[in-house]
Motif scaffolding. Structure first.
Motif, PDB file in Angstrom:
ATOM      1  N   ARG A 257       0.821  -0.933   0.088  1.00 44.36           N
ATOM      2  CA  ARG A 257       0.103   0.167  -0.030  1.00 44.36           C
ATOM      3  C   ARG A 257       0.778   1.167  -0.261  1.00 44.36           C
ATOM      4  O   ARG A 257       1.739   1.057   1.020  1.00 44.36           O
TER       5      ARG A 257
ATOM      6  N   THR B 264      -9.459  -8.977  -4.892  1.00 45.04           N
ATOM      7  CA  THR B 264      -9.412  -8.925  -3.402  1.00 45.04           C
ATOM      8  C   THR B 264     -11.163  -9.644  -2.839  1.00 45.04           C
ATOM      9  O   THR B 264     -11.088 -10.688  -3.600  1.00 45.04           O
ATOM     10  N   ILE B 265     -10.235 -10.767  -1.578  1.00 47.95           N
ATOM     11  CA  ILE B 265     -10.933 -11.355  -0.933  1.00 47.95           C
ATOM     12  C   ILE B 265     -11.879 -10.840  -0.663  1.00 47.95           C
ATOM     13  O   ILE B 265     -13.483 -11.569  -0.362  1.00 47.95           O
ATOM     14  N   ASP B 266     -12.347  -9.849  -0.248  1.00 47.10           N
ATOM     15  CA  ASP B 266     -13.448  -9.657   0.395  1.00 47.10           C
ATOM     16  C   ASP B 266     -14.852  -9.227  -0.897  1.00 47.10           C
ATOM     17  O   ASP B 266     -16.034  -8.469  -0.416  1.00 47.10           O
TER      18      ASP B 266
ATOM     19  N   MET C 178     -12.739 -12.529   7.344  1.00 47.54           N
ATOM     20  CA  MET C 178     -12.547 -11.629   6.876  1.00 47.54           C
ATOM     21  C   MET C 178     -13.789 -10.653   6.185  1.00 47.54           C
ATOM     22  O   MET C 178     -14.813 -11.278   5.958  1.00 47.54           O
ATOM     23  N   GLY C 179     -13.336  -9.684   5.419  1.00 49.33           N
ATOM     24  CA  GLY C 179     -14.082  -8.551   4.546  1.00 49.33           C
ATOM     25  C   GLY C 179     -14.483  -7.200   4.386  1.00 49.33           C
ATOM     26  O   GLY C 179     -14.766  -7.166   3.694  1.00 49.33           O
ATOM     27  N   ARG C 180     -13.101  -6.583   5.807  1.00 46.16           N
ATOM     28  CA  ARG C 180     -13.401  -5.064   6.134  1.00 46.16           C
ATOM     29  C   ARG C 180     -14.385  -4.923   6.404  1.00 46.16           C
ATOM     30  O   ARG C 180     -15.546  -5.150   7.020  1.00 46.16           O
TER      31      ARG C 180
ATOM     32  N   GLU D 266     -15.897  -9.461  10.206  1.00 48.85           N
ATOM     33  CA  GLU D 266     -14.862  -8.683  10.929  1.00 48.85           C
ATOM     34  C   GLU D 266     -15.383  -7.137  11.247  1.00 48.85           C
ATOM     35  O   GLU D 266     -15.159  -6.410  12.749  1.00 48.85           O
TER      36      GLU D 266
ATOM     37  N   HIS E   1      -5.561 -14.413   8.139  1.00 50.19           N
ATOM     38  CA  HIS E   1      -4.943 -14.212   6.910  1.00 50.19           C
ATOM     39  C   HIS E   1      -5.216 -15.370   6.407  1.00 50.19           C
ATOM     40  O   HIS E   1      -4.488 -15.900   5.691  1.00 50.19           O
TER      41      HIS E   1
ATOM     42  N   ARG F 233      -5.914 -15.464   3.134  1.00 49.15           N
ATOM     43  CA  ARG F 233      -6.155 -14.723   2.521  1.00 49.15           C
ATOM     44  C   ARG F 233      -4.849 -15.817   1.290  1.00 49.15           C
ATOM     45  O   ARG F 233      -4.713 -15.354  -0.299  1.00 49.15           O
TER      46      ARG F 233
HETATM   47  O1  F6P Z   1      -8.823  -6.212   1.577  1.00 52.66           O
HETATM   48  C1  F6P Z   1      -8.716  -6.883   2.523  1.00 52.66           C
HETATM   49  C2  F6P Z   1      -8.106  -8.254   3.691  1.00 52.66           C
HETATM   50  O2  F6P Z   1      -7.694  -9.155   4.116  1.00 52.66           O
HETATM   51  C3  F6P Z   1      -9.635  -7.373   4.349  1.00 52.66           C
HETATM   52  O3  F6P Z   1     -10.486  -8.287   4.612  1.00 52.66           O
HETATM   53  C4  F6P Z   1      -8.912  -6.793   6.074  1.00 52.66           C
HETATM   54  O4  F6P Z   1      -9.511  -5.822   6.492  1.00 52.66           O
HETATM   55  C5  F6P Z   1      -7.672  -6.187   5.401  1.00 52.66           C
HETATM   56  O5  F6P Z   1      -7.210  -6.410   4.099  1.00 52.66           O
HETATM   57  C6  F6P Z   1      -6.187  -6.628   6.321  1.00 52.66           C
HETATM   58  O6  F6P Z   1      -5.510  -5.521   6.170  1.00 52.66           O
HETATM   59  P1  F6P Z   1      -4.206  -6.587   6.393  1.00 52.66           P
HETATM   60  O7  F6P Z   1      -3.008  -6.923   5.965  1.00 52.66           O
HETATM   61  O8  F6P Z   1      -3.455  -5.361   6.031  1.00 52.66           O
HETATM   62  O9  F6P Z   1      -4.147  -7.027   7.669  1.00 52.66           O
END
Ligand code: F6P
Length: 323
Positions: free
Chosen positions: A72, A126-128, A170-172, A223, A253, A256
């Motif tokens: 990022r 993205t997984i979300d 997860m899912g933001r 989450e 994670h 992911r």
């Molecule tokens: O956007 C993908 C994601 O895995 C979300 O589901 C989660 O909230 C976020 O990224 C976690 O981010 P990081 O890898 O920076 O902890």
């Protein structure tokens, strides 16, 4: 169009490699020079841009993560950063950029393509599944399958001990992973940000369940749910139902990683192919989606996360099937 570049940005998602492979091989098929960029936008700023060949993407379709790495990048949010990125891309005569990432990455691509004359195409990785203009995103299917494999295992141990499990996925800010994995594992309750859940109603139901001797209870919490995640949900349940043997599992994670599912490999391959095709057709600054099994273009600014509705019927299904 002569020279195109591809990068992966934001959180990684299984299937990103399959998308990179599709971009590289489709580009080469059309006699374009294809460049890979390491670490997303940060790699453009640091000039980590390198030519790719067909064999650079051999043996990656089945691999999770991203061979181009990801990051990022704060600098790209500033105009000065984007200007420097433009200058670096120009050093390689790049005249098309393909960004595989989530909504944050598209925001950057959108600004960049408005300010400078390098057309951008976004691929939703993205997984979300929190992006408008596509029925699914690269990585979602794999993440959900990873989650259901884990939840099935939790059910075994929950069953052995007659326990209640609160499982966080997860899912933001989106509840799709929770919704899909919860339905697929027969969870009694699914808590998502798109729909307010009254925890007191769940607690009442748990007490009724106990009276009718329902022994295993699974609650899947996204989450981003406003109740505050699995730990908080479990804390409140323990407070009101101390007789229940309650445990928490936060999947984290692991959702992911892993080898992408067939669905994600195909989605990524079709989207990667379509991205190069769009650039060749002169279609610029759009995100490639797949809607009703057809390629669909959405202007980059419209693709960014819009809180989507979840049809209430889904929750009716959950309730009926878990009763
Ligand atoms: O956007 C993908 C994601 O895995 C979300 O589901 C989660 O909230 C976020 O990224 C976690 O981010 P990081 O890898 O920076 O902890």
């Amino acid at each position: 169009l002569n020279n195109i570049a591809v990068l992966t940005s934001g959180g990684d998602a299984p299937g990103m490699n399959a998308a990179v492979r599709a971009v590289v091989r489709t580009g080469i098929y059309h006699q374009l020079n294809v460049f890979g960029v390491m670490y997303g936008y940060r790699g453009i700023l640091k000039n980590e841009i390198f030519p790719m060949e067909s064999k650079s993407v051999a043996n990656i379709i089945q691999r999770g993560g991203t061979i181009l790495k990801t990051a990022r990048c704060k600098e790209f949010y500033e105009y000065e950063g984007r200007k420097k990125a433009y200058e670096n891309l120009k050093k390689h005569n790049i005249d098309g950029l393909i960004v595989i990432g989530g909504d944050g990455s598209f925001n950057g691509a959108q600004k960049f393509s408005q300010e400078f004359d390098i057309p951008c195409i976004g691929l939703p990785g993205t997984i979300d599944k929190d992006i408008a203009g596509t029925d699914s995103t690269i990585g979602f299917d794999t993440a959900v399958n990873t989650a259901i494999e884990a939840i099935d295992k939790i059910r075994d141990t929950a069953d052995a001990h007659d326990r209640l499990f609160v499982i966080e996925v997860m899912g933001r800010d989106a509840g799709y992973i929770a919704l899909h994995s919860g339905i697929a594992t027969g969870a009694e309750h699914i808590m998502v940000p798109e729909r307010k859940t009254e925890l007191n109603d769940i607690i009442e139901e748990l007490q009724a369940n106990e009276r009718r001797k329902k022994l295993v209870n699974l609650i899947v919490v996204a989450e981003g749910d406003e109740t505050g995640g699995a730990n908080e949900v479990a804390r409140r349940i323990k407070e009101s139902c101390p007789q229940l043997d309650t445990r928490v599992c936060i999947l984290g994670h692991i959702q992911r990683g892993g080898s992408p599912s067939c669905t994600d490999r195909i989605l990524a391959s079709r989207m990667g192919y379509a991205a190069v095709d769009a650039l060749l057709e002169g279609i610029h600054n759009v995100m490639i989606g797949i809607v009703n099994d057809k390629i669909h273009y959405t202007p980059l600014d419209k693709a960014v996360k819009a809180k989507q509705e979840i049809d209430p019927e889904w929750f009716k299904i959950v309730k009926i099937l878990a009763s």
